[in-house]
Write an enzyme that holds these catalytic residues in place. Structure first.
Site, PDB file in Angstrom:
ATOM      1  N   PRO A 297       0.823  -1.205   0.000  1.00 26.32           N
ATOM      2  CG  PRO A 297       0.127  -0.901   2.205  1.00 26.32           C
ATOM      3  CD  PRO A 297       0.904  -1.832   1.326  1.00 26.32           C
ATOM      4  NE  ARG A 335      -4.400  11.904  -6.147  1.00 32.72           N
ATOM      5  CZ  ARG A 335      -5.704  11.851  -5.959  1.00 32.72           C
ATOM      6  NH1 ARG A 335      -6.334  12.806  -5.308  1.00 32.72           N
ATOM      7  NH2 ARG A 335      -6.404  10.834  -6.409  1.00 32.72           N
ATOM      8  CB  CYS A 367      -0.091  30.753 -17.065  1.00 37.48           C
ATOM      9  SG  CYS A 367       0.477  32.135 -16.084  1.00 37.48           S
ATOM     10  CD  GLU A 368      -0.920  24.692 -18.496  1.00 41.17           C
ATOM     11  OE1 GLU A 368      -1.881  24.144 -19.068  1.00 41.17           O
ATOM     12  OE2 GLU A 368       0.224  24.715 -18.950  1.00 41.17           O
TER      13      GLU A 368
HETATM   14  C1  PLP Z   1       1.916   2.418  -7.258  1.00 39.94           C
HETATM   15  C2  PLP Z   1       2.174   1.044  -6.838  1.00 39.94           C
HETATM   16  C3  PLP Z   1       1.780   0.608  -5.568  1.00 39.94           C
HETATM   17  C4  PLP Z   1       1.038   1.471  -4.598  1.00 39.94           C
HETATM   18  O1  PLP Z   1      -0.209   1.857  -5.050  1.00 39.94           O
HETATM   19  P1  PLP Z   1      -1.220   2.563  -4.027  1.00 39.94           P
HETATM   20  O2  PLP Z   1      -2.450   2.746  -4.831  1.00 39.94           O
HETATM   21  O3  PLP Z   1      -0.610   3.854  -3.624  1.00 39.94           O
HETATM   22  O4  PLP Z   1      -1.416   1.649  -2.887  1.00 39.94           O
HETATM   23  C5  PLP Z   1       2.099  -0.685  -5.201  1.00 39.94           C
HETATM   24  N1  PLP Z   1       2.756  -1.529  -6.046  1.00 39.94           N
HETATM   25  C6  PLP Z   1       3.140  -1.137  -7.282  1.00 39.94           C
HETATM   26  C7  PLP Z   1       3.862  -2.083  -8.155  1.00 39.94           C
HETATM   27  C8  PLP Z   1       2.866   0.161  -7.724  1.00 39.94           C
HETATM   28  O5  PLP Z   1       3.231   0.535  -8.949  1.00 39.94           O
END
Ligand code: PLP
Length: 448
Positions: A297, A335, A367-368
């Protein structure tokens, strides 16, 4: 394509946002407080924009996930996905709790090592590892390199042989599952660039076992990010289980399964993914194999722990639109512009929070037109200098920042109880051109 005005239905109120974010509280005098620190005190001292992370929240979430995995009887270790927030202080905090790391570049590997995460607890993932990055990972002795194609498998074997090492590898397989998340962060569909097609995985694993530089140890999946329902996980892990059984039946060595990350958080009012439910799915699908598991995670651990504090530059009325212009922009928090992501926005001052509300577009100074944090957001009148906190900005926030429009990177702070610490200084103006060279033929000539 979602937009920053969010899904239909009224947005949660300030009180509703606060009620499900125990790390934040609103006080008559001190305004918005994180743990025991008024955010205004931090903004007064270091200016805005500033990212602020709660150490207690990261610790609490790590402990909650670890406990859920243990209670399900799983032998699972947590490898924090460094890309969500790679600040050394964040990595150090998680390492001290016992977390390993999942890295996707040589730079992230260097950061994880710098933060004191032992190589034996580092997994190297990523769809485009260069031979130099492979060699670095091998020389450091990382626990596992996740391979994403037949082509990469052969290159890695050659790199390992030349370095006189054996690469412990897992094959990242693509389970062809719709994670029902934003198209830009879904990774487990057959059409995505990630992973090895399921149908090819078993024979490739057998090939890996024959290649001189490789030691296959596992399988890996990662189906996407910000997943808020269990069904995609259940589907992917069930397919992973089938493949694992197939490999074991063929007498191939299989030591562990890497289940990836992707656990979603509640930005607006999405149902939060509960660790116990996630652990239950792991148990039901993979528990029977009795193999050690890795989970990766990123967002879930750090996202809710961070806010981006910004100041109002000015409110502008234009053609019946109300714009609240902040000193933070898409160069800080990308994001909303990149994914149409919805983030809660709270005034720092209790008096502001009690003001009468009217819809506003909350925008940055870049500036977007895409530099928009929210549309139709109910906010009180905000005078120049009034401050707001953009919520749930701990993951995929500062790591995606850029210098666009020559805006220095914002300061970053970690709160721990009643104390706070700068964990990255605000970038200086001269840092904007650090490393640049003006060639001799362009040197300033004496003006006549
Ligand atoms: C980005 C990524 C994660 C983490 O993803 P989350 O959505 O932030 O939990 C875990 N493993 C791999 C291979 C990733 O590319």
């Amino acid at each position: 394509m979602p937009n920053p005005s969010g899904p239909p239905g009224p947005d949660p109120s300030f009180a509703e946002l606060l009620a499900v974010r125990p790390v934040l509280s609103l006080h008559a005098q001190d305004g918005l407080v994180m743990e025991d620190v008024p955010l205004a005190a931090i903004a007064d001292a270091v200016g805005t924009p500033v990212w602020v992370y709660s150490a207690a929240t990261i610790r609490r979430r790590y402990a909650e996930l670890r406990a859920a995995l243990a209670e399900a009887g799983l032998a699972a270790v947590i490898h924090y996905a460094v890309k969500a927030n790679d600040r050394l202080a964040v990595l150090r905090l998680l390492a001290a709790e016992g977390a390993g790391a999942d890295v996707v570049s040589g730079g992230e590997l260097a950061r994880a090592l710098e933060a004191g995460i032992p190589p034996s607890r580092i997994v190297f993932s990523g769809v485009g590892k260069t031979p130099a990055e492979m060699k670095m990972a091998l020389d450091q002795g990382v626990a596992q390199i996740n391979v994403e194609s037949a082509e990469e498998l052969r290159i890695l074997s050659a790199v390992a042989e030349e370095a006189g090492r054996k690469a412990r590898i897992a094959l990242r397989v693509n389970p062809d599952v719709d994670a029902k998340t934003h198209p830009k962060i879904t990774t487990g569909l057959a059409e995505n660039k990630f992973g090895i097609p399921f149908s090819e995985a078993a024979s490739l694993y057998a090939e890996a076992a024959r290649l001189p530089g490789l030691l296959p140890v596992g399988l890996a999946v990662h189906i996407g990010s910000q997943i808020t329902s269990l069904a995609p996980f259940r589907f992917a892990f069930a397919r992973l289980c089938e493949l694992a059984q197939d490999l074991l039946a063929r007498g191939l060595p299989l030591e562990r399964l890497d289940c990836g990350g992707g656990l979603g958080i509640s930005y607006r009012d999405e149902p939060a993914l509960l660790p116990a439910a996630y652990a239950g799915v792991l148990k039901a699908t993979l528990g029977g194999l009795g193999l050690p598991l890795i989970v990766e995670p990123g967002r879930w651990l750090v996202g809710p722990a961070g806010v981006l504090v910004a100041s109002v530059v000015v409110e502008k009325a234009s053609n019946a639109h109300r714009f609240v212009i902040l000193d933070a922009g898409m160069n800080d928090l990308l994001r909303p512009a990149l994914y149409g992501a919805w983030h809660g926005i709270l005034p720092l001052s209790a008096a502001d929070a009690a003001g009468s509300l009217s819809p506003a577009e909350v925008v940055g100074p870049v500036c977007e037109t895409g530099d928009t944090f929210a549309k139709g957001r109910l906010l009180p009148r905000l005078a120049p200098g009034a401050r707001v906190a953009i919520l749930d900005a701990g993951a995929y926030g500062s790591v995606m920042s850029s210098f666009y429009n020559a805006r220095p990177l914002a300061a970053e702070v970690m709160v721990a109880g009643g104390c706070w610490h700068v964990i990255r200084e605000r970038a200086s103006l001269s840092s904007l051109w650090a490393g640049e060279r003006v060639p001799a033929f362009l040197q300033k000539a004496a003006t006549s």
